[in-house]
Design a protein around this motif. Structure first.
Motif, PDB file in Angstrom:
ATOM      1  N   PRO A  22      69.277 -14.336  61.844  1.00  0.00           N
ATOM      2  CA  PRO A  22      68.978 -12.986  62.482  1.00  0.00           C
ATOM      3  C   PRO A  22      67.675 -12.144  62.171  1.00  0.00           C
ATOM      4  O   PRO A  22      67.202 -12.323  61.090  1.00  0.00           O
ATOM      5  CB  PRO A  22      70.236 -12.370  61.943  1.00  0.00           C
ATOM      6  N   VAL A  23      67.232 -11.294  63.039  1.00  0.00           N
ATOM      7  CA  VAL A  23      66.121 -10.518  63.005  1.00  0.00           C
ATOM      8  C   VAL A  23      66.351  -8.917  62.615  1.00  0.00           C
ATOM      9  O   VAL A  23      65.334  -8.411  62.464  1.00  0.00           O
ATOM     10  CB  VAL A  23      64.951 -10.533  64.099  1.00  0.00           C
ATOM     11  N   SER A  24      67.743  -8.811  62.340  1.00  0.00           N
ATOM     12  CA  SER A  24      67.553  -7.414  62.235  1.00  0.00           C
ATOM     13  C   SER A  24      69.186  -7.278  61.449  1.00  0.00           C
ATOM     14  O   SER A  24      69.781  -8.323  61.481  1.00  0.00           O
ATOM     15  CB  SER A  24      68.083  -6.647  63.426  1.00  0.00           C
ATOM     16  N   GLY A  25      69.382  -6.079  60.537  1.00  0.00           N
ATOM     17  CA  GLY A  25      70.799  -5.782  60.048  1.00  0.00           C
ATOM     18  C   GLY A  25      70.679  -6.988  58.608  1.00  0.00           C
ATOM     19  O   GLY A  25      69.633  -7.458  58.352  1.00  0.00           O
ATOM     20  N   ARG A  26      71.816  -6.814  58.065  1.00  0.00           N
ATOM     21  CA  ARG A  26      71.845  -7.746  56.637  1.00  0.00           C
ATOM     22  C   ARG A  26      71.915  -9.063  57.063  1.00  0.00           C
ATOM     23  O   ARG A  26      72.299  -9.569  58.224  1.00  0.00           O
ATOM     24  CB  ARG A  26      73.275  -7.214  56.096  1.00  0.00           C
ATOM     25  N   GLY A  27      71.787  -9.821  56.197  1.00  0.00           N
ATOM     26  CA  GLY A  27      72.027 -11.468  56.152  1.00  0.00           C
ATOM     27  C   GLY A  27      70.795 -12.040  56.619  1.00  0.00           C
ATOM     28  O   GLY A  27      70.621 -13.281  56.778  1.00  0.00           O
ATOM     29  N   LYS A  28      69.594 -11.402  56.319  1.00  0.00           N
ATOM     30  CA  LYS A  28      68.059 -11.992  56.482  1.00  0.00           C
ATOM     31  C   LYS A  28      68.001 -13.019  55.198  1.00  0.00           C
ATOM     32  O   LYS A  28      68.368 -12.744  54.021  1.00  0.00           O
ATOM     33  CB  LYS A  28      67.271 -10.893  56.831  1.00  0.00           C
ATOM     34  N   THR A  29      67.160 -13.989  55.524  1.00  0.00           N
ATOM     35  CA  THR A  29      66.686 -14.779  54.677  1.00  0.00           C
ATOM     36  C   THR A  29      65.462 -14.484  54.122  1.00  0.00           C
ATOM     37  O   THR A  29      64.443 -14.111  55.146  1.00  0.00           O
ATOM     38  CB  THR A  29      66.671 -16.222  55.282  1.00  0.00           C
ATOM     39  N   ALA A  30      64.939 -14.576  52.960  1.00  0.00           N
ATOM     40  CA  ALA A  30      63.685 -14.165  52.677  1.00  0.00           C
ATOM     41  C   ALA A  30      62.971 -15.400  51.607  1.00  0.00           C
ATOM     42  O   ALA A  30      63.678 -15.858  50.854  1.00  0.00           O
ATOM     43  CB  ALA A  30      63.516 -12.917  51.753  1.00  0.00           C
ATOM     44  N   PHE A  31      61.639 -15.351  51.687  1.00  0.00           N
ATOM     45  CA  PHE A  31      60.701 -16.145  50.676  1.00  0.00           C
ATOM     46  C   PHE A  31      60.177 -15.089  49.879  1.00  0.00           C
ATOM     47  O   PHE A  31      59.627 -14.183  50.492  1.00  0.00           O
ATOM     48  CB  PHE A  31      59.693 -17.041  51.492  1.00  0.00           C
ATOM     49  N   VAL A  32      60.303 -15.261  48.625  1.00  0.00           N
ATOM     50  CA  VAL A  32      59.733 -14.271  47.766  1.00  0.00           C
ATOM     51  C   VAL A  32      58.568 -15.012  46.827  1.00  0.00           C
ATOM     52  O   VAL A  32      59.054 -15.846  45.918  1.00  0.00           O
ATOM     53  CB  VAL A  32      60.689 -13.609  46.582  1.00  0.00           C
ATOM     54  N   LEU A  33      57.275 -14.957  47.113  1.00  0.00           N
ATOM     55  CA  LEU A  33      56.354 -16.015  46.457  1.00  0.00           C
ATOM     56  C   LEU A  33      55.686 -15.210  45.561  1.00  0.00           C
ATOM     57  O   LEU A  33      54.975 -14.267  45.783  1.00  0.00           O
ATOM     58  CB  LEU A  33      55.581 -16.371  47.770  1.00  0.00           C
ATOM     59  N   ALA A  34      55.593 -15.609  44.240  1.00  0.00           N
ATOM     60  CA  ALA A  34      55.032 -14.753  43.016  1.00  0.00           C
ATOM     61  C   ALA A  34      53.470 -15.232  43.185  1.00  0.00           C
ATOM     62  O   ALA A  34      52.875 -16.102  43.661  1.00  0.00           O
ATOM     63  CB  ALA A  34      55.756 -15.353  42.012  1.00  0.00           C
ATOM     64  N   GLY A  35      52.752 -14.557  42.112  1.00  0.00           N
ATOM     65  CA  GLY A  35      51.506 -14.972  41.696  1.00  0.00           C
ATOM     66  C   GLY A  35      51.352 -15.816  40.512  1.00  0.00           C
ATOM     67  O   GLY A  35      52.154 -16.073  39.884  1.00  0.00           O
ATOM     68  N   GLY A  36      49.993 -16.077  40.538  1.00  0.00           N
ATOM     69  CA  GLY A  36      49.612 -17.233  39.401  1.00  0.00           C
ATOM     70  C   GLY A  36      48.459 -18.052  39.655  1.00  0.00           C
ATOM     71  O   GLY A  36      48.228 -18.915  38.947  1.00  0.00           O
ATOM     72  N   GLY A  37      47.522 -17.618  40.485  1.00  0.00           N
ATOM     73  CA  GLY A  37      46.211 -18.146  40.960  1.00  0.00           C
ATOM     74  C   GLY A  37      46.517 -19.508  41.327  1.00  0.00           C
ATOM     75  O   GLY A  37      47.276 -19.809  42.167  1.00  0.00           O
ATOM     76  N   ALA A  38      45.673 -20.462  40.567  1.00  0.00           N
ATOM     77  CA  ALA A  38      45.616 -21.543  41.316  1.00  0.00           C
ATOM     78  C   ALA A  38      47.157 -22.555  41.082  1.00  0.00           C
ATOM     79  O   ALA A  38      47.604 -23.401  41.706  1.00  0.00           O
ATOM     80  CB  ALA A  38      44.768 -22.682  40.613  1.00  0.00           C
ATOM     81  N   LYS A  39      47.899 -21.818  40.186  1.00  0.00           N
ATOM     82  CA  LYS A  39      49.365 -22.277  39.958  1.00  0.00           C
ATOM     83  C   LYS A  39      50.100 -22.204  41.412  1.00  0.00           C
ATOM     84  O   LYS A  39      51.348 -22.820  41.310  1.00  0.00           O
ATOM     85  CB  LYS A  39      49.862 -21.464  38.772  1.00  0.00           C
ATOM     86  N   GLY A  40      49.602 -21.514  41.950  1.00  0.00           N
ATOM     87  CA  GLY A  40      50.316 -21.205  43.638  1.00  0.00           C
ATOM     88  C   GLY A  40      50.487 -22.677  44.102  1.00  0.00           C
ATOM     89  O   GLY A  40      51.292 -22.788  45.189  1.00  0.00           O
ATOM     90  N   ALA A  41      49.825 -23.717  43.843  1.00  0.00           N
ATOM     91  CA  ALA A  41      50.117 -25.021  44.245  1.00  0.00           C
ATOM     92  C   ALA A  41      51.664 -25.403  43.915  1.00  0.00           C
ATOM     93  O   ALA A  41      52.223 -26.268  45.028  1.00  0.00           O
ATOM     94  CB  ALA A  41      49.295 -26.054  43.688  1.00  0.00           C
ATOM     95  N   PHE A  42      52.226 -24.973  43.237  1.00  0.00           N
ATOM     96  CA  PHE A  42      53.695 -25.121  42.721  1.00  0.00           C
ATOM     97  C   PHE A  42      54.524 -24.664  43.951  1.00  0.00           C
ATOM     98  O   PHE A  42      55.433 -25.194  44.474  1.00  0.00           O
ATOM     99  CB  PHE A  42      54.090 -24.608  41.601  1.00  0.00           C
ATOM    100  N   GLU A  43      54.113 -23.389  44.689  1.00  0.00           N
ATOM    101  CA  GLU A  43      54.988 -22.867  45.794  1.00  0.00           C
ATOM    102  C   GLU A  43      54.834 -23.600  46.708  1.00  0.00           C
ATOM    103  O   GLU A  43      55.602 -23.636  47.617  1.00  0.00           O
ATOM    104  CB  GLU A  43      54.116 -21.306  45.698  1.00  0.00           C
ATOM    105  N   ALA A  44      53.325 -24.035  47.159  1.00  0.00           N
ATOM    106  CA  ALA A  44      53.142 -24.897  48.259  1.00  0.00           C
ATOM    107  C   ALA A  44      54.399 -26.033  48.409  1.00  0.00           C
ATOM    108  O   ALA A  44      54.692 -26.373  49.474  1.00  0.00           O
ATOM    109  CB  ALA A  44      51.847 -25.135  48.533  1.00  0.00           C
ATOM    110  N   GLY A  45      54.212 -26.714  47.154  1.00  0.00           N
ATOM    111  CA  GLY A  45      55.154 -27.782  47.182  1.00  0.00           C
ATOM    112  C   GLY A  45      56.550 -27.478  47.245  1.00  0.00           C
ATOM    113  O   GLY A  45      57.389 -28.158  48.066  1.00  0.00           O
ATOM    114  N   ALA A  46      57.280 -26.334  46.868  1.00  0.00           N
ATOM    115  CA  ALA A  46      58.556 -25.867  46.841  1.00  0.00           C
ATOM    116  C   ALA A  46      58.838 -25.467  48.447  1.00  0.00           C
ATOM    117  O   ALA A  46      59.978 -25.841  48.813  1.00  0.00           O
ATOM    118  CB  ALA A  46      58.753 -24.612  46.070  1.00  0.00           C
TER     119      ALA A  46
END
Length: 494
Positions: A22-46
């Motif tokens: 859904p694009v409105s109201g409750r029940g939305k899904t989110a990606f929350v992507l943290a910082g960490g410089g080059a360590k962000g490669a871990f996030e790309a894999g996940a």
């Protein structure tokens, strides 16, 4: 709902895949992507695992620092097929950025010192001192106290060593003069993100440009965390270039509210203080949002997300450190206190906001530190991407907690052994003449990887299609394999 355990904080395992959200109201899904410089490669894999294996398509993406780059690439997608394409593009973009000229530029005063003792000292502190130790090694924490390498062999008598060091300083004096002339008004940082900004706007060097029009389309809410230095507050840049307050919703009034280009938001969110200069935007100077909100879970909840995947780049628990800090240098104390301990506490606080009833927060976190925040080693980046994929599978698979712990142990064994192997191989690549003991130690690492992969398979956990190469071949390094290193390591070692 949040749990803490041996595998790190997480909630909800194996959330069901879906084609759309859904694009409105409750029940939305989110990606929350943290910082960490080059360590962000871990996030790309996940993210690759979440999108391609679990079929997760976010309605909301909130991010900080390195996560902001990942978020802007992904935010060009709306459907599952588009998200798969952007996830794969992110993988290629990050690998292209292992070329330092694609990612970083040096401030003029630093460039003037290149090739001198002082230039090497700066490079050493930015890259080497921020690289984690090899996991499983005796030394834990930032690189041990050592002097920057100078071209003075230890066997040379002390008087001659002193003269040689003095000669190196003397040779650097003209560069110091040039650096001094270039320092005026430019001493607030060591590097710049100008090359990365250019690539993100126009492409090139293996990096695909970000299309602001695609990011601004309805159907996905984007928030990139930034800190306004003059205003002294946390803010967010939205997908359509507005700047909103720390609640992630309220528009900032007047010219300070934008609009700005989304690439400016990425650069501002990635501008780590002291390393990169503050980024001018909408009448203020902005730096890395991760200094306040490195994991913007609260922002995702404020936008209506109740199913959230928080993907971290830095382990929640800093490693125990055996350095004697009563004798350590000021920079090393700073790295430990602010760069490790304070950062860890901030991450924990970011993961525990007040969430609406019924919210599910799944945290996918590394337990092993593979790369440094300013690392540009392609082999380690690839390894860290694989690690992110495995950890996402570990956390999301529907297994009991006893099995989950065994799986986490197997994953840790894989990543530790592969990282150790990479460092051993890197040394062999430079010498080209390994001893039998060197090859035997490396073969032991490969066997650990093989056995741990077999353990995962026996527990019913997935692995990437090419996982067999992790133990049957070598990791990725610059240049070709030296002739003195056998093509088939395990066969040659018995």
């Amino acid at each position: 709902m949040t749990e803490s355990g041996a595998e790190g904080a997480h909630a909800v395992h194996g959330a069901p895949a879906r084609e759309s959200a859904p694009v409105s109201g409750r029940g939305k899904t989110a990606f929350v992507l943290a910082g960490g410089g080059a360590k962000g490669a871990f996030e790309a894999g996940a993210v690759s695992y979440l999108v391609e294996e679990e079929g997760v398509v976010p309605d909301v993406i909130t991010a900080a620092s390195a996560g902001a780059l990942c978020a802007a690439v992904l935010a060009q997608a709306r459907t599952r097929d588009e998200m798969v394409v952007r996830s794969r593009q992110l993988h290629e973009d990050l690998l292209a950025m292992t070329r330092s000229d694609v990612l970083f530029g040096k401030q003029p005063w630093v460039a003037a010192l290149e090739g001198t003792l002082f230039g090497r000292a700066i490079d050493h502190w930015v890259v080497e001192r921020t690289r984690p130790p090899v996991p499983g090694s005796a030394e834990i924490g930032p690189q041990a106290e050592s002097e920057v390498s100078v071209e003075v062999p230890a066997e040379v008598p002390r008087a001659r060593r002193t003269l040689r060091l003095a000669a190196q300083v003397a040779r650097a004096l003209p560069s110091l003069g040039r650096a001094g002339r270039r320092m005026r008004g430019r001493t607030g940082s060591v590097l710049t993100l100008d090359p990365m900004a250019e690539r993100l706007r126009h492409g090139g060097g293996g990096v695909a440009p970000i299309d602001p029009a695609l990011v601004a389309r309805p159907g996905l809410e984007l928030r990139l965390a930034v800190v306004a230095l003059s205003a002294g507050v946390l803010r967010y840049v939205t997908g359509d270039g507005r700047i909103v307050a720390s609640d992630a919703v309220t528009p900032v009034p007047g010219p300070a509210g934008g609009p700005v280009d989304v690439v400016d938001g990425v650069i501002a969110s990635s501008s780590v203080p002291m390393i990169f200069p503050p980024h001018p935007m909408a009448g203020d100077a902005y730096v890395d949002g991760g200094v306040v909100e490195n994991i913007p879970v609260a922002a995702a909840a404020a936008l209506g997300a109740t199913r959230m995947y928080a993907v971290l780049a830095v382990p929640l628990d800093p490693p125990q450190d055996r350095n004697d800090y009563t004798r350590a240098s000021a920079p090393l104390v700073f790295l430990r206190a602010v760069g490790a301990i304070s950062f860890a506490e901030r991450q924990r606080a970011n993961l525990t906001p007040r969430l609406p009833a019924g919210s599910d927060l799944t945290v996918i976190d590394p337990l092993v530190d593979v790369v440094g925040p300013f690392d540009v080693s392609r082999g380690l980046m690839l390894l860290n991407m694989d690690y992110g994929w495995l950890r996402a599978a570990d956390v999301c698979s529907e297994v009991d907690e006893a099995t989950r712990r065994r799986v986490a142990e197997a994953t840790n064994a894989i990543v530790v052994a592969r990282t150790q192997a990479w460092h051993r191989e890197e040394e062999l690549w430079s010498t080209g003449t390994p001893s039998a003991a060197d090859l035997a130690a490396l073969a032991r690492c490969k066997r650990v990887v093989r056995d741990a992969l077999s353990e995962r398979k026996g527990l019913g956990l997935p692995t990437p299609a090419d996982a067999a190469r992790w133990w049957s071949g070598y990791e990725v390094h610059e240049g070709t394999r030296p002739a003195g290193i056998p093509a088939d390591l395990l066969d040659s070692c018995g």
